[in-house]
Structure formats: structure tokens, C-alpha cells
Design a protein around this motif. Structure first.
Motif, mmCIF file in Angstrom:
data_model
loop_
_atom_site.group_PDB
_atom_site.id
_atom_site.type_symbol
_atom_site.label_atom_id
_atom_site.label_comp_id
_atom_site.label_asym_id
_atom_site.label_seq_id
_atom_site.Cartn_x
_atom_site.Cartn_y
_atom_site.Cartn_z
ATOM 1 N N ARG A 167 51.368 14.556 25.532
ATOM 2 C CA ARG A 167 52.596 13.776 25.452
ATOM 3 C C ARG A 167 53.169 14.017 24.063
ATOM 4 O O ARG A 167 52.636 13.529 23.066
ATOM 5 C CB ARG A 167 52.277 12.302 25.671
ATOM 6 N N GLY A 168 54.224 14.806 23.999
ATOM 7 C CA GLY A 168 54.675 15.298 22.719
ATOM 8 C C GLY A 168 53.630 16.266 22.186
ATOM 9 O O GLY A 168 53.175 17.152 22.899
ATOM 10 N N ASN A 169 53.193 16.081 20.954
ATOM 11 C CA ASN A 169 52.156 16.927 20.374
ATOM 12 C C ASN A 169 50.766 16.306 20.460
ATOM 13 O O ASN A 169 49.796 16.877 19.975
ATOM 14 C CB ASN A 169 52.483 17.217 18.900
ATOM 15 N N GLU A 170 50.680 15.138 21.076
ATOM 16 C CA GLU A 170 49.413 14.424 21.132
ATOM 17 C C GLU A 170 48.697 14.671 22.453
ATOM 18 O O GLU A 170 49.258 14.418 23.523
ATOM 19 C CB GLU A 170 49.638 12.915 20.948
ATOM 20 N N PRO A 171 47.458 15.178 22.427
ATOM 21 C CA PRO A 171 46.723 15.339 23.690
ATOM 22 C C PRO A 171 46.301 13.984 24.240
ATOM 23 O O PRO A 171 46.001 13.050 23.495
ATOM 24 C CB PRO A 171 45.510 16.169 23.266
ATOM 25 N N ILE A 172 46.297 13.876 25.549
ATOM 26 C CA ILE A 172 45.831 12.664 26.228
ATOM 27 C C ILE A 172 44.369 12.896 26.575
ATOM 28 O O ILE A 172 44.047 13.730 27.432
ATOM 29 C CB ILE A 172 46.670 12.372 27.486
ATOM 30 N N THR A 173 43.493 12.182 25.926
ATOM 31 C CA THR A 173 42.066 12.500 26.032
ATOM 32 C C THR A 173 41.269 11.489 26.832
ATOM 33 O O THR A 173 40.148 11.773 27.237
ATOM 34 C CB THR A 173 41.458 12.603 24.627
ATOM 35 N N SER A 174 41.803 10.321 27.036
ATOM 36 C CA SER A 174 41.002 9.244 27.639
ATOM 37 C C SER A 174 41.200 9.178 29.150
ATOM 38 O O SER A 174 41.577 8.140 29.688
ATOM 39 C CB SER A 174 41.360 7.910 26.989
ATOM 40 N N MET A 175 40.972 10.273 29.847
ATOM 41 C CA MET A 175 41.091 10.269 31.304
ATOM 42 C C MET A 175 39.741 10.584 31.929
ATOM 43 O O MET A 175 39.175 11.654 31.674
ATOM 44 C CB MET A 175 42.129 11.311 31.758
ATOM 45 N N PRO A 176 39.205 9.695 32.781
ATOM 46 C CA PRO A 176 37.943 9.991 33.462
ATOM 47 C C PRO A 176 38.155 11.090 34.509
ATOM 48 O O PRO A 176 39.294 11.422 34.876
ATOM 49 C CB PRO A 176 37.594 8.651 34.130
ATOM 50 N N PRO A 177 37.085 11.685 35.024
ATOM 51 C CA PRO A 177 37.220 12.815 35.953
ATOM 52 C C PRO A 177 38.085 12.527 37.175
ATOM 53 O O PRO A 177 38.910 13.366 37.567
ATOM 54 C CB PRO A 177 35.765 13.100 36.340
ATOM 55 N N GLN A 178 37.937 11.375 37.793
ATOM 56 C CA GLN A 178 38.725 11.087 39.000
ATOM 57 C C GLN A 178 40.209 10.979 38.663
ATOM 58 O O GLN A 178 41.063 11.391 39.448
ATOM 59 C CB GLN A 178 38.229 9.785 39.643
ATOM 60 N N GLN A 179 40.540 10.441 37.496
ATOM 61 C CA GLN A 179 41.947 10.361 37.105
ATOM 62 C C GLN A 179 42.507 11.765 36.862
ATOM 63 O O GLN A 179 43.646 12.057 37.222
ATOM 64 C CB GLN A 179 42.092 9.512 35.841
ATOM 65 N N ARG A 180 41.692 12.645 36.292
ATOM 66 C CA ARG A 180 42.128 14.029 36.111
ATOM 67 C C ARG A 180 42.298 14.712 37.466
ATOM 68 O O ARG A 180 43.204 15.535 37.646
ATOM 69 C CB ARG A 180 41.111 14.802 35.268
ATOM 70 N N ALA A 181 41.417 14.386 38.394
ATOM 71 C CA ALA A 181 41.539 14.968 39.724
ATOM 72 C C ALA A 181 42.849 14.537 40.388
ATOM 73 O O ALA A 181 43.517 15.332 41.067
ATOM 74 C CB ALA A 181 40.345 14.559 40.583
ATOM 75 N N LEU A 182 43.242 13.279 40.210
ATOM 76 C CA LEU A 182 44.524 12.810 40.736
ATOM 77 C C LEU A 182 45.668 13.559 40.069
ATOM 78 O O LEU A 182 46.609 14.016 40.737
ATOM 79 C CB LEU A 182 44.663 11.304 40.483
ATOM 80 N N LEU A 183 45.611 13.702 38.739
ATOM 81 C CA LEU A 183 46.655 14.423 38.018
ATOM 82 C C LEU A 183 46.768 15.852 38.540
ATOM 83 O O LEU A 183 47.874 16.364 38.778
ATOM 84 C CB LEU A 183 46.331 14.427 36.517
ATOM 85 N N ALA A 184 45.624 16.532 38.737
ATOM 86 C CA ALA A 184 45.649 17.910 39.225
ATOM 87 C C ALA A 184 46.250 17.991 40.624
ATOM 88 O O ALA A 184 47.058 18.880 40.926
ATOM 89 C CB ALA A 184 44.234 18.483 39.226
ATOM 90 N N ALA A 185 45.861 17.047 41.508
ATOM 91 C CA ALA A 185 46.386 17.067 42.879
ATOM 92 C C ALA A 185 47.902 16.926 42.881
ATOM 93 O O ALA A 185 48.604 17.584 43.668
ATOM 94 C CB ALA A 185 45.733 15.957 43.689
ATOM 95 N N LEU A 186 48.441 16.081 42.011
ATOM 96 C CA LEU A 186 49.898 15.898 41.943
ATOM 97 C C LEU A 186 50.579 17.107 41.305
ATOM 98 O O LEU A 186 51.642 17.549 41.757
ATOM 99 C CB LEU A 186 50.217 14.633 41.153
#
Length: 982
Positions: free
Chosen positions: A30-49
Motif C-alpha cells: 500500500r504505497g511503499n509500505e508492504p502489508i505483512t500481517s496477513m495469515p495464510p488463509q487471508q493471503r489465499a483469499l487475496l490470491a483467489a480474487l
């Protein structure tokens, strides 16, 4: 339907400022800041979308993607929770709710997968237009977006399916790019990658076919046929089938030596009225890493259309000259719309490319018919320049042998440019911008290694990965080979590879993959050396030091420095050694290993030993001269072994000190190397070199390396039964232990040195050992024993006529006399010591005499006189670069101020002493300074800080088993306890 409103929502973020990756670990910014606090299932949702390209996904589809056919009862609530946190992390305008499902909106350039698809589409268009160079570049850009395994580590059946799809797509794109490599004639470059890929995917026939064709076009017909035989056997064993039609037909054509196989299909002819625009640049590597400053520098120079630009990149083999040049050339293509020429000039081959032949090839590429190409070099060069007049063309002249080879190939008009790579620095190429390419930085090296191996494997073993790239000497070729081997061996860990590369004897043999080998690259340069250059290359690799001075190198080569410099500079010009500084030279680590291998093969044992002996003699003679200037009249010099060479000539102490400290790492490495030679090694020279370079030990700067070298000499001398050598080395080792506060160790070494020195009838070791025993007895508070040993040493020094030793024993005796209540005798001893030092014209030892007298005067309450002595001693220590003694002088000054109840001044000066003692002097003296600082702080009312100082000092003293621990405990219980002598 509900959607976010970027205009009114304070959490709204412009979509252009959000970025995502799925061609590797799923990540978001988000901007230049990485979003690091995502658990695996939340990342899986992000990838699916993300993989739906902005299309909405129903809740049922997402539940199936994340959990499969049997989601848990809480799955829907969990999905909504993940979506809520995702919206919060990305901004409310990013994620919209659609009929109970969700959609994620991104800009096309915000997702690496979309970018890759764009590049692939561009490549297909370029290929359809017969612009194979652009097609290769676009595919390389697409492939560069991968960062290891796609969707790495994501759970769920949807992620598994997409991971397989993306991995297969990547492999298909790689095959297409390799096919294009072969179409433009880059068959030799493709062999290594195809070898690795076919090993990783053994049943993939398309890769095997490309490998066979690349090998055949590289003149390796037998290997090409061998690939087919391996494939047929593998398919029969694994699948029970024969090779397909493509592979079988290619095999038959190779057997028949079909001439059509040697030439790629001709590109579609251009319109007669349009000028020919060659696009001959090789493909840039997809994992190009670092070198940003060089890319920018070279790009700016090439793009300057005012004059004809020439840039020449030089460096050792394997440093990445070609990779950098090709990358820069591709980046500058738009500045050269009339074409790009490329040639490998084979500068390291037995028969480099002839300029006449290269010009003929260039002229054909520029549209000149064979019948119009003249015969002579001069005429071809003139026609070449005329053809380029008024055009903007870049010529990449790779792997040039020398300036004479490239000069006829340079364009002659503004708007054109030449980029040259060579192992030779082209200092005689008029007007050229010269670039010396060094190895990668550790960060760049690790980044390249990670891009090839994959983020996940490296992250879990980061230290091992750093060990690998360090073993590779940060050389790009070596890193690429090591990483490629690891990438194709899924059962290997990074640690396993690091262990394999840790063995220097096998390292060069391990750095080989396919037709790439570090040793082979070095052999190309070595093969062109004259006999004298080759001998210098071999012999100069033998010393273990980090670098070598011109005078030391001349000693190794048994040459006059003037003649040696000519040889060394020639080796620098062809990038086989580096100029570390004026008149200093060094090897790259891997080149040193190769040169030593050459020395093992082409030099006798006698010649190698003689070279190292000459170096040791040079160091010993030079260090003895430096010691003499600092310690005039010292009898130590009369007890040294005779040397066969003259050392460096010094006219002043500063010059001698400059030499000693600049040579210290190499000098001490020579001592340790001599000790490693066993009983037949030049041990006597090694131990004598330690004695005359003892200023390095006492300064504290090189104490660790000095100790390592000393221990090596002790060990070898003990094994060989060399009593005199062992005695002298144990004196140095005991002195080191005493300086660092390890007094029990120091006492053991001193006892052993004294016994051995007496047995060997060595007056030097005997007197030094007795003096050392007294020095060690003092902090252990055995004051009578201390006085007795210093008296023994005093007699031994006087018997040997050693005035320097006599002065040292007197100053040491003075301290014992203070503790024994013999204050007038102590002051007399210290004054006698100082008088001797002044009479000899001593260097920093004069400051030692002043230091000893200051301690006696402090004990007598004469604080002003004591401060005067220390004030005179302090600049002497500083000028002699004796940081340890500088720190101790400051400590004594603080002690004097404290004894005069000047607590503020004492605290300030104690802090200065403490700052120096953090890095030198060991825990013992650091704890003493900390104790004194605590007392001074307590005196100005900073009791809590004082107690903190004492607690730290107590920890250090307790760990050392020092008697001062009891004193500090008393301070902690009663801060008014009396001061303790140190």
C-alpha cells in the motif's frame, strides 16, 4: 450491492499505489509500505480474487477455493473476517461486496501476473512481425517477474491448481524464449540453461529437442545424439513409450548431418526500400541483478548522441561483463532505432575473431551484398563507417582481446556508439569511457542467488546462502553456477551446498554446471600469458595475506621492484589480479585458488617454498628495521636469525610505522602460513617476526590475528621439539593473555617459556619470560613473587647488555615496590627506567617509562607531577598508534584526578578510556575502567549509574575469576570503600 467511495473515505488509497504479486509469494503493498500481517488463509483469499482479474467471486466459489468440498462450519464467518481485514489493509475502495461475494479491483500494472501477460502478448506480436530480438526481450521481461514458486506456501485446492497452471505457463514461456535464442543463433548460450531444465523436467521432450539442437549447432554432435539415447531409455523405463515424432525426426537429421539444422529459419525479408535494421543483441538474462550505478552510467554515455560514444567494460572472467553490457544495450535500444550489431570477438580463444571477418558480417547485416564488400581491412572499415553515417546504430563488441582488434570496428560518426567488453583495460583506446567491473556486493550476490534458487529456500537458510555467495567470491558466474546446481537438485539444502563449497581444495571443481565452469573461464586468460607473467601469476598466489605490496611481491618473484611492477601491471591490465591501492595488489578469491592449482602443477615444491621463504625474509628484515627505529639500541635485534634479503628502507619512525600497520594483515598471515608448513617450515623466521612486530600486539588493533599466528607457531614448535622457538612464541602468547586479563593462562605460558628458554640457553626468551612472570604476578596480588621475578629479569637483561630490557624491568619492579611499601625505592626504580629510555632515544617505550613513574608519583601523593608525566606520555602513545596504552594512560589520569577528589574530571576521562577499551584490552581492563568510572560517578552523586557500572564490572570480573570481584562487591555494599590498586 455496496462499494467503497474513494472520494469520501479517509482510508481510500489511489489504486495506482497498490501493488500485488502472485508469481512467487503472494504479497501486497500500500504505497511503499508492504502489508505483512496477513495469515495464510487471508493471503489465499487475496490470491483467489487477484487471479479473477477484477471479476466478482461468489462466497460459495471462495469457500471452495480456500477449503475445498468440505469447509468447516465456521468457514463463512472466517471468510467474512478475512475480507474485512483485507479491506482494512488495502483501503476500503479496493475490495467491494457483490451479491454476498467479493471483487478486487486493481490497475493492470499493479499485478505481476497482468504485467507478464502484457509482455507475452507483446512478444507474440513482435514474433509475428519477425522482430525476434524484441520478442526475446519481452519474454525475458515476463519471466523476470517470477520470484520462485508461484503462490508459494498458500493453502487450499484452488491455490494448488493455480500454482500448477502458472508453473506450467512459466515453463512454456521459457521454452519459447529458448526457441527464440536458437533462432537468432545463441545456441551456445542456451546449452547451460537447457541442460539444467531438462534435468529438472526429464520427461519433457520439447526441452530435450531444444537441447539436442543447441548442442548440435555448438559443434557437439556426439552429445546431441547422447541426449536422444538418454531420452529414449528414460521414456521406455518410465512410461513404456518411444520418443515423439519431433525428437525422432531431429535425431535422424543429426545422424544425416543435415546442413539445414545449422542455420535457423531466415527471418522475413524487409521491404527493399527500407534500410536494414539489424537486431543482433543476445537475450538479456531474466534474473539480471544489481549493477544499477553501472547501468545508469553506461546508459547515459551511450545515449549521448552528440559525438560517437565508446565505452569499454573490463574485469576478470566471470564478473558479468557480457551480462551487464547486453542488459545496458537492450535498455538503450530506443536510442538506436537504426539497429544493434553484436559480435563475440573470442578474445580469450586461441584464435580471436579477425576484424576483417567481423566487418564482413556487420556489412551483410547492414544490407551490403557480398559482391560489394571489399577485400582489405582498411577498405571494409571505411565502407562500414560510410554505411553508418547518418544512422543511429549501437555496436556491442563482446570479449575483445585488445585495442587493435576493436579499433577498425568502431563507428565513426555522431549518433552511433560502441560498447566493448574485455578482460583487458583499454587504456590506449582514445576517447573511450573506461569502466572497471568488480564483483557484486554481498547484497547483490544474495539477491541473484535468491532469484535463481527461489525466495522460500533461501529465506529459511539465509546464513548458509551468505556462506555460499561468499565462497563464490561474490563472482556472478560462480554464483549462477552454484545456484543453478541447487535449483536443479530439490533434495539439496542450501547448507549442504555451503558445506561442499567450504572445501577450498574442491571448490573450483564444484563450481561447474553443464558447459559452464569457473575454472574453464580462468584458463582462457591464463593460456595467453607469457612465461614470465604465468610464473608471476602462480607464485604471487602462494602467500595467504589479503593483498601484497610491490616490494613484497618483488621478494616473492626474486626480482627488482621495477621489473616486478611491469609484470604486475600487465596482470592488472588483463584482469588476472587487481590493484588494491597504489603499489598494492590482490587476487580475487577464486582466481587465487586457480593460480595455486597452476602452481601445484607447474612449480616444484622447492620453488614454492623458496618463494614463501623470500617473502618471510623480506618481512623479517623490514620489521626489524622498523623495530630498530622505534627501539634504538635494543639487543633483541642481535638475537634474530639472519635473513637472505634486505628489507624495506625507512628514513623515519612515521614511515616505518606506516609500513608496519599497512603490512600487518599480510605479515601476520605469512607467520601463520610458515607455522602451517610443519617441522620443515621456516619457524625460526616466523617467531622472530612475531617478536619484532610486537607493537602490533600491544596496540590492540591486530591482537586477535597476532594471537592466531602465535598459537600456530607454538603448536608447530611443540610438535617439532623446537625449544627455543616454542619459548619465544610462548612469551608472546603469555603477553597477549596478560593484556586481555587472562592471567592464569598468561602465568602458564610464562612458566613454560621460562623452562624452555633456560633449556635452550636462549637469553632472550629467558629474560623475557622472567619479566612476564612478574607482570602476571602483579594483578594476581602476589607482590613479593612479582618483585622477585622482575629482579631476576633485571639481572638477565643486564647480563645480556639489553638496556631496553633493563628499563622495562625497572619500571615493572617499581609497581611491585609500591605495593610492598617501598615507595622511595619504587620512585627511584621508575626514575632510573625513564633515564635509560631517554638516553636511548626510545620511541613509545619512553612513554611507558613516564607511565610507570606517574603511578609511583600518584602513590606518593604528588598528583601534579603524576599528571605532568601522563600528559607527556599520552601524545607519544597516540603518535605511535598504541591505542591500548593511550587508553591506559587516560585511565591513570582519571585515577589521579579521583585521588585528588576531582570526581567530575575523573569521570570524563574515565569515559574516554572506557571508549577505547571496549574494543581492545580485554574484559579485565574494561572492567577496571568501569569500576573507576563508577567511583567517580558516585562522587558526583550519580549513585544509580555508579551501581550499574559496578554490576557490569562485577559480571566481567567474576567471569574472569579475578580477585577484583571481591573489591567491587564491597563497593556495591559500601560505596565509601577505599580505592583498590589496579
Amino acid at each position: 450491492m455496496r462499494s467503497g467511495n474513494a472520494g469520501s473515505d479517509p482510508q481510500a488509497v489511489p489504486s495506482a499505489e497498490r501493488r500485488f504479486t502472485v508469481l512467487g509469494p503472494v504479497r501486497a503493498w500500500r504505497g511503499n509500505e508492504p502489508i505483512t500481517s496477513m495469515p495464510p488463509q487471508q493471503r489465499a483469499l487475496l490470491a483467489a480474487l487477484l487471479l479473477r482479474g477484477g471479476r466478482a467471486a461468489t462466497a460459495a466459489e471462495l469457500l471452495d477455493a480456500l477449503w475445498g468440498e468440505e469447509p468447516p462450519a465456521t468457514a463463512l464467518a472466517a471468510l467474512r473476517g478475512y475480507a474485512f481485514r483485507l479491506r482494512k489493509a488495502l483501503g476500503t475502495d479496493a475490495l467491494t461486496t457483490v451479491d454476498g461475494g467479493y471483487a478486487l479491483h486493481t490497475e493492470p500494472a499493479a499485478l505481476d501476473l497482468t504485467l507478464a501477460e502484457t509482455y507475452v502478448a507483446d512478444a507474440e506480436k513482435a514474433r509475428g512481425a519477425s522482430d525476434l530480438g524484441k520478442a526475446r526481450d519481452d519474454l525475458a521481461r515476463a519471466l523476470a517477474l517470477w520470484d520462485g514458486e508461484p503462490l508459494a506456501g498458500l493453502p487450499g485446492p484452488y491455490a494448488d491448481a493455480q500454482r500448477n497452471r502458472l508453473a506450467e505457463w512459466r515453463l512454456q514461456l521459457t521454452e519459447t524464449r529458448l526457441d527464440l535464442d536458437l533462432q537468432v543463433g545463441c545456441h551456445a548460450e542456451a546449452v547451460s540453461e537447457l541442460t539444467a531444465l531438462s534435468a529438472e523436467h526429464p520427461l519433457r521432450e520439447r526441452l530435450r529437442a531444444l537441447l539436442m539442437l543447441a548442442l548440435y549447432r555448438s559443434g557437439r554432435q556426439a552429445e546431441a545424439l547422447g541426449v536422444y539415447a538418454d531420452t529414449r531409455r528414460l521414456l521406455a523405463d518410465e512410461l513404456g513409450v518411444d520418443p515423439g515424432a519431433e525428437l525422432t525426426d531431429l535425431h535422424q537429421r543429426i545422424l544425416e548431418v543435415d546442413p539445414a539444422l545449422l542455420q535457423p529459419p531466415a527471418p522475413q525479408a524487409e521491404s527493399a526500400q527500407d534500410p536494414v535494421r539489424p537486431a543482433q543483441l543476445p537475450a538479456t538474462v531474466s534474473d539480471f541483478t544489481g549493477r544499477a550505478a553501472f547501468v545508469r552510467e553506461l546508459g547515459e554515455i551511450l545515449a549521448d548522441g552528440g559525438v560517437m560514444s565508446v565505452s569499454a567494460v573490463a574485469g576478470i572472467g566471470g564478473v558479468g561483463k557480457t551480462t551487464l553490457a547486453v542488459h545496458v544495450a537492450h535498455a538503450a535500444r530506443e536510442a538506436f532505432p537504426d539497429g544493434q550489431l553484436y559480435v563475440d570477438l573470442q578474445g580469450t580463444a586461441a584464435r580471436p575473431a579477425e576484424p576483417e571477418a567481423v566487418l564482413a558480417s556487420f556489412l551483410r547485416a547492414l544490407g551490403i551484398q557480398d559482391s560489394a564488400i571489399p577485400d582489405s581491412l582498411a577498405d571494409r572499415s571505411a565502407l562500414y563507417r560510410s554505411t553508418l553515417a547518418g544512422r543511429r546504430v549501437l555496436a556491442l563488441l563482446d570479449n575483445a582481446r585488445d585495442t587493435a582488434q576493436v579499433r577498425p570496428l568502431l563507428p565513426g560518426t555522431p549518433g552511433c556508439a560502441a560498447l566493448i567488453t574485455s578482460r583487458v583495460r583499454m587504456v590506449d583506446l582514445a576517447g573511450a569511457h573506461l569502466v572497471d567491473l568488480d564483483v557484486m556486493s554481498p547484497e547483490e550476490a544474495l539477491q541473484l542467488f535468491t532469484r535463481i534458487v527461489g525466495h522460500e529456500r533461501v529465506t529459511s537458510e539465509r546464513q548458509a546462502a551468505l556462506d555460499v555467495v561468499a565462497a563464490c567470491g561474490f563472482l556472478p558466474l560462480a554464483i549462477r553456477i552454484a545456484a543453478s546446481r541447487l535449483a536443479t537438485r530439490r533434495t539439496w539444502t542450501v547448507s549442504f551446498l555451503a558445506r561442499k563449497l567450504s572445501d577450498e581444495r574442491r571448490r573450483l571443481d564444484e563450481l561447474k554446471a553443464g558447459d559452464l565452469a569457473v575454472k574453464a573461464t580462468f584458463e582462457l586468460g591464463y593460456g595467453h600469458l607469457t612465461p614470465a607473467q604465468a610464473r608471476a601469476f602462480r607464485l604471487l598466489s602462494l602467500p595467504d595475506g589479503p593483498d601484497i605490496s610491490l616490494d613484497a611481491a618483488a621478494a616473492v618473484l626474486d626480482m627488482d621492484p621495477y621489473d616486478a611492477e611491469e609484470l604486475l601491471e600487465a596482470l592488472v591490465d588483463i584482469s588476472l589480479i587487481e590493484s588494491a591501492a597504489p603499489a598494492r595488489y590482490r587476487f580475487h578469491d577464486l582466481l587465487r585458488l586457480y593460480a595455486r592449482d597452476c602452481a601445484d602443477r607447474h612449480e616444484t615444491d622447492e620453488s614454492r617454498c623458496a618463494a614463501l621463504l623470500r617473502l618471510l625474509d623480506f618481512y623479517l628484515a623490514s620489521a626489524a628495521r622498523a623495530y630498530e627505529l622505534e627501539n634504538p639500541g635494543d639487543r633483541l635485534l642481535d638475537h634474530l636469525v639472519a635473513t637472505s634479503r634486505r628489507g624495506a628502507a625507512f628514513t623515519a619512525r612515521d614511515e616505518a610505522l606506516d609500513w608496519l600497520y599497512s603490512e600487518a594483515p599480510s605479515l601476520l598471515a605469512a607467520v601463520q602460513q610458515a607455522a602451517g608448513g610443519g617441522c620443515n617450515g621456516p619457524l625460526r623466521r616466523a617467531v622472530d617476526l612475531l617478536l619484532v612486530s610486537q607493537d602490533l600486539m600491544e596496540s590492540g588493533i591486530y591482537a586477535r590475528q597476532y594471537e592466531q599466528a602465535t598459537r600456530a607457531v607454538v603448536s608447530t614448535a611443540a610438535t617439532c621439539g623446537e625449544a627455543l622457538i616454542e619459548a619465544r612464541a610462548r612469551v608472546s602468547l603469555g603477553h597477549l593473555s596478560g593484556l586481555s586479563g587472562r592471567f592464569e593462562d598468561a602465568d602458564r605460558e610464562a612458566q613454560r617459556a621460562l623452562v624452555l628458554g633456560l633449556a635452550a640457553a636462549d637469553p632472550l626468551a629467558s629474560s623475557y619470560a622472567a619479566n612476564l612472570r612478574g607482570n602476571v604476578a602483579f594483578p594476581m596480588r602476589r607482590f613479593e613473587e612479582c618483585a622477585a621475578y622482575h629482579t631476576t629479569a633485571l639481572e638477565a637483561f643486564r647480563e645480556d647488555g639489553n638496556r631496553h630490557g633493563e628499563a622495562a624491568a625497572l619500571s615493572n619492579l617499581a609497581r611491585a615496590q609500591i605495593e610492598l611499601g617501598q615507595l622511595p625505592a619504587a620512585i627511584a626504580s621508575a626514575e632510573r627506567s625513564l633515564l635509560i629510555y631517554r638516553g636511548l632515544g626510545a620511541g613509545f617505550r619512553l612513554a611507558n617509562g613516564l607511565y610507570a613513574l606517574a603511578i609511583a608519583l600518584t602513590a606518593d601523593g604528588r598528583t601534579a607531577d603524576a599528571l605532568a608525566c601522563l600528559s607527556e606520555a599520552l601524545p607519544i602513545f597516540r603518535e605511535a598508534r598504541q591505542q591500548f596504552w593511550e587508553a591506559m594512560a587516560l585511565f591513570r589520569m582519571a585515577e589521579v584526578h579521583f585521588s585528588a577528589a576531582k570526581h567530575r574530571q575523573a569521570a570524563a576521562i574515565a569515559e574516554q578510556s572506557l571508549a577505547l577499551l571496549r574494543d581492545i584490552g580485554g574484559e579485565y581492563r574494561w572492567a577496571n575502567a568501569l569500576t573507576l568510572l563508577g567511583k567517580a560517578l558516585n562522587g558526583v552523586g550519580q549513585t544509580d549509574r555508579a551501581r550499574a557500572c559496578w554490576r557490569d564490572a562485577l559480571t566481567a570480573f567474576t567471569a574472569l575469576g579475578a580477585v577484583e570481584a571481591d573489591d567491587v562487591r564491597r563497593l556495591l555494599s559500601d560505596p565509601s570503600a577505599p580505592a583498590v590498586a589496579v
